[in-house]
Design a protein around this motif. Structure first.
Motif, PDB file in Angstrom:
ATOM      1  N   GLY A 140      16.468  -3.819  -5.326  1.00 62.62           N
ATOM      2  CA  GLY A 140      16.191  -5.054  -6.052  1.00 62.62           C
ATOM      3  C   GLY A 140      16.532  -6.298  -5.262  1.00 62.62           C
ATOM      4  O   GLY A 140      16.473  -7.415  -5.802  1.00 62.62           O
ATOM      5  N   LYS A 141      16.828  -6.154  -3.972  1.00 60.00           N
ATOM      6  CA  LYS A 141      17.234  -7.290  -3.156  1.00 60.00           C
ATOM      7  C   LYS A 141      16.054  -7.867  -2.383  1.00 60.00           C
ATOM      8  O   LYS A 141      15.200  -7.130  -1.885  1.00 60.00           O
ATOM      9  N   ALA A 142      16.021  -9.209  -2.289  1.00 58.38           N
ATOM     10  CA  ALA A 142      14.975  -9.899  -1.550  1.00 58.38           C
ATOM     11  C   ALA A 142      15.315  -9.951  -0.069  1.00 58.38           C
ATOM     12  O   ALA A 142      16.487 -10.065   0.317  1.00 58.38           O
ATOM     13  N   GLY A 143      14.294  -9.845   0.778  1.00 60.97           N
ATOM     14  CA  GLY A 143      14.467  -9.923   2.222  1.00 60.97           C
ATOM     15  C   GLY A 143      14.020 -11.267   2.765  1.00 60.97           C
ATOM     16  O   GLY A 143      13.778 -12.220   2.013  1.00 60.97           O
ATOM     17  N   LYS A 144      13.891 -11.335   4.075  1.00 60.48           N
ATOM     18  CA  LYS A 144      13.498 -12.567   4.751  1.00 60.48           C
ATOM     19  C   LYS A 144      12.028 -12.880   4.490  1.00 60.48           C
ATOM     20  O   LYS A 144      11.165 -12.009   4.585  1.00 60.48           O
ATOM     21  N   GLU A 145      11.732 -14.133   4.167  1.00 65.68           N
ATOM     22  CA  GLU A 145      10.358 -14.541   3.893  1.00 65.68           C
ATOM     23  C   GLU A 145       9.479 -14.406   5.135  1.00 65.68           C
ATOM     24  O   GLU A 145       9.937 -14.593   6.262  1.00 65.68           O
ATOM     25  N   TRP A 169       0.829  -1.209   0.000  1.00 65.50           N
ATOM     26  CA  TRP A 169       0.000   0.000   0.000  1.00 65.50           C
ATOM     27  C   TRP A 169       0.860   1.255   0.000  1.00 65.50           C
ATOM     28  O   TRP A 169       0.569   2.214  -0.723  1.00 65.50           O
ATOM     29  N   ASP A 170       1.933   1.257   0.823  1.00 61.97           N
ATOM     30  CA  ASP A 170       2.794   2.432   0.899  1.00 61.97           C
ATOM     31  C   ASP A 170       3.825   2.474  -0.222  1.00 61.97           C
ATOM     32  O   ASP A 170       4.643   3.391  -0.278  1.00 61.97           O
ATOM     33  N   MET A 171       3.808   1.478  -1.106  1.00 61.56           N
ATOM     34  CA  MET A 171       4.620   1.410  -2.323  1.00 61.56           C
ATOM     35  C   MET A 171       6.118   1.224  -2.057  1.00 61.56           C
ATOM     36  O   MET A 171       6.926   1.321  -2.966  1.00 61.56           O
ATOM     37  N   LYS A 172       6.485   0.905  -0.809  1.00 69.50           N
ATOM     38  CA  LYS A 172       7.888   0.763  -0.458  1.00 69.50           C
ATOM     39  C   LYS A 172       8.420  -0.653  -0.634  1.00 69.50           C
ATOM     40  O   LYS A 172       9.637  -0.857  -0.639  1.00 69.50           O
ATOM     41  N   THR A 173       7.512  -1.619  -0.761  1.00 68.70           N
ATOM     42  CA  THR A 173       7.901  -3.027  -0.823  1.00 68.70           C
ATOM     43  C   THR A 173       7.154  -3.733  -1.942  1.00 68.70           C
ATOM     44  O   THR A 173       5.992  -3.419  -2.220  1.00 68.70           O
ATOM     45  N   LEU A 174       7.806  -4.696  -2.573  1.00 68.71           N
ATOM     46  CA  LEU A 174       7.137  -5.603  -3.501  1.00 68.71           C
ATOM     47  C   LEU A 174       7.041  -6.961  -2.806  1.00 68.71           C
ATOM     48  O   LEU A 174       8.047  -7.493  -2.329  1.00 68.71           O
ATOM     49  N   TRP A 175       5.827  -7.499  -2.745  1.00 73.81           N
ATOM     50  CA  TRP A 175       5.608  -8.794  -2.104  1.00 73.81           C
ATOM     51  C   TRP A 175       5.436  -9.879  -3.165  1.00 73.81           C
ATOM     52  O   TRP A 175       4.552  -9.774  -4.006  1.00 73.81           O
ATOM     53  N   PRO A 186       9.607 -10.428   0.520  1.00 69.30           N
ATOM     54  CA  PRO A 186       9.680  -8.983   0.264  1.00 69.30           C
ATOM     55  C   PRO A 186      10.878  -8.651  -0.625  1.00 69.30           C
ATOM     56  O   PRO A 186      11.968  -9.193  -0.446  1.00 69.30           O
ATOM     57  N   ILE A 187      10.662  -7.774  -1.597  1.00 71.95           N
ATOM     58  CA  ILE A 187      11.749  -7.258  -2.426  1.00 71.95           C
ATOM     59  C   ILE A 187      11.806  -5.751  -2.233  1.00 71.95           C
ATOM     60  O   ILE A 187      10.777  -5.068  -2.303  1.00 71.95           O
ATOM     61  N   ASP A 188      12.984  -5.225  -1.976  1.00 79.81           N
ATOM     62  CA  ASP A 188      13.177  -3.781  -1.866  1.00 79.81           C
ATOM     63  C   ASP A 188      13.349  -3.227  -3.278  1.00 79.81           C
ATOM     64  O   ASP A 188      14.370  -3.475  -3.925  1.00 79.81           O
ATOM     65  N   PRO A 189      12.372  -2.469  -3.787  1.00 82.15           N
ATOM     66  CA  PRO A 189      12.477  -1.985  -5.172  1.00 82.15           C
ATOM     67  C   PRO A 189      13.553  -0.923  -5.370  1.00 82.15           C
ATOM     68  O   PRO A 189      13.892  -0.610  -6.509  1.00 82.15           O
TER      69      PRO A 189
END
Length: 396
Positions: free
Chosen positions: A148-153, A125-131, A142-145
């Protein structure tokens, strides 16, 4: 033969419409007593007018009651996303990966390993994360746009698809196999409320202009649901009038009066009055009608016909299909989105392990890009808008 007869009958029906009422308010400034050098009394403040749309509490105000997509104009990027690199994120359902495409070069620049059976890449919703919705893996990646790096599931059961309430309070998980709508905290993904459903295959949705309800498609039982957003409850349900119906993507018209629902077995779009939730009309588009995407000028909607390798173009002003674009060498155009400048439509080729880039002015294919197996709900990012309602990018 039977299906053709049903389609012919449905095509004769007109789409339902509903009047959208707008309220305005105001006050008249009073006048102070005159005379001499005495200063006039200040005029009383005008009464605040009622908002044009009485939105869900906490929801950002509607910019234009005649166009729910008013914030989605070409390159009108929010300060939150304006510095993000432009990328196309493609979830490969059968490869358990996300292919990352540079739209300038039409090349895959990275492949991210994610959970089992990723279905959609969804902006928060806040457009900061891609799920990334890892449906059978029961996780969200989570991907930090920005990087471009993926985070912890994050552990989330059966996340086939993901939406967000317009006030940004809750994520709504379309738990297709569990037959549930699961409302979770939009940030932590902690379960808040579970709404069991009696239909099969909840998968896609879109919200009313005021955000107070949303319409959901049920793929495997050919039904639609109407859900009260604040109460988090199903308040309406209907079966589509077509044997074997398989409703897919859902999009609201710019004026907010109609919902369009793609149906891959009826080969066209159902047209539903969301307020009355009455019997829908129908418009044939092509075999395997699947994904619906609004152009940046709010005039056209691009309709992917997965079963015949085409894209139909629907004109809202003319209330008619005006063009049909055919992919060279065919293909299986599925889910996707429109570039920030509105010039390119990006679609996954579900059964061809490829992605298509299509010129929205001419319908010409700009590129076919090889990706992993089973590409599905790709996200073009960033896109214009103030906040995301989920899926592959529904912005307001």
């Amino acid at each position: 033969m039977h299906r053709n007869l049903v389609k012919s009958a449905l095509l004769a029906g007109a789409a339902l419409t509903v009047l959208a009422a707008c309220g305005t308010g105001g006050g008249t400034a009073g006048e102070g007593p005159g005379g001499g050098t005495k200063a006039a009394a200040p005029a009383p403040a005008k009464k605040a007018g009622k908002p044009a749309v009485d939105g869900l509490p906490g929801m950002p105000p509607v910019l234009d009651p005649k166009d729910v997509y008013a914030a989605d104009r070409p390159n009108r990027l929010s300060p939150v996303v304006k510095d993000f690199p432009s990328r196309v994120y493609v979830p490969n359902t059968e490869s358990d990966t996300v292919s990352v495409i540079d739209p300038k070069t039409y090349e895959v620049i990275e492949t991210i390993r994610v959970g089992h059976q990723p279905q959609h890449v969804v902006p928060s919703w806040d457009m900061k994360t891609l799920w990334v919705n890892n449906d059978r893996g029961n996780t969200l990646t989570p991907i930090d746009p920005r990087t471009g790096k993926a985070g912890k599931e994050v552990s989330v059961h059966d996340p086939y698809n993901l939406y967000f309430t317009p006030n940004g309070k809750y994520a709504v998980v379309m738990a297709s196999l569990d037959r549930e709508l699961v409302f979770r905290d939009a940030h932590t993904m902690k379960r808040i409320r579970t709404e069991p459903v009696s239909c099969y295959g909840v998968n896609h949705a879109d919200f009313s202009p005021d955000g107070r309800y949303f319409i959901v498609s049920c793929e495997f039982s050919g039904e639609l649901l109407k859900v009260d957003t604040a109460r988090m409850e199903v308040v309406g349900q209907q079966r589509l009038p077509f044997k074997g119906a398989m409703p897919q993507d859902v999009k609201i018209s710019p004026d907010g009066k109609r919902f369009y629902v793609a149906d891959m077995m009826a080969d066209g779009m159902w047209i539903v009055d969301g307020d009355s939730f009455g019997k829908p009309g129908f418009l044939y588009t092509g075999k395997g009608c699947h994904g619906l995407y609004i152009g940046r000028d709010s005039r056209e909607m691009y309709v992917s016909n997965r079963g015949e390798g085409t894209v139909s173009v629907f004109d809202f002003h003319e209330n008619a299909l005006t063009k049909k674009w055919r992919l060279p060498q065919g293909g299986s155009p599925d889910m996707g989105g429109v570039s920030a400048d509105g010039k390119v439509l990006w679609l996954s080729g579900r059964y061809n392990s490829e992605v298509y880039a299509i010129d929205t002015r001419t319908g010409a294919q700009l590129a076919r890009i090889k990706v992993g197996r089973g590409p599905h709900g790709l996200a073009v990012y960033p896109q214009p808008g103030r906040y995301s309602l989920g899926h592959t990018g529904i912005f307001r």
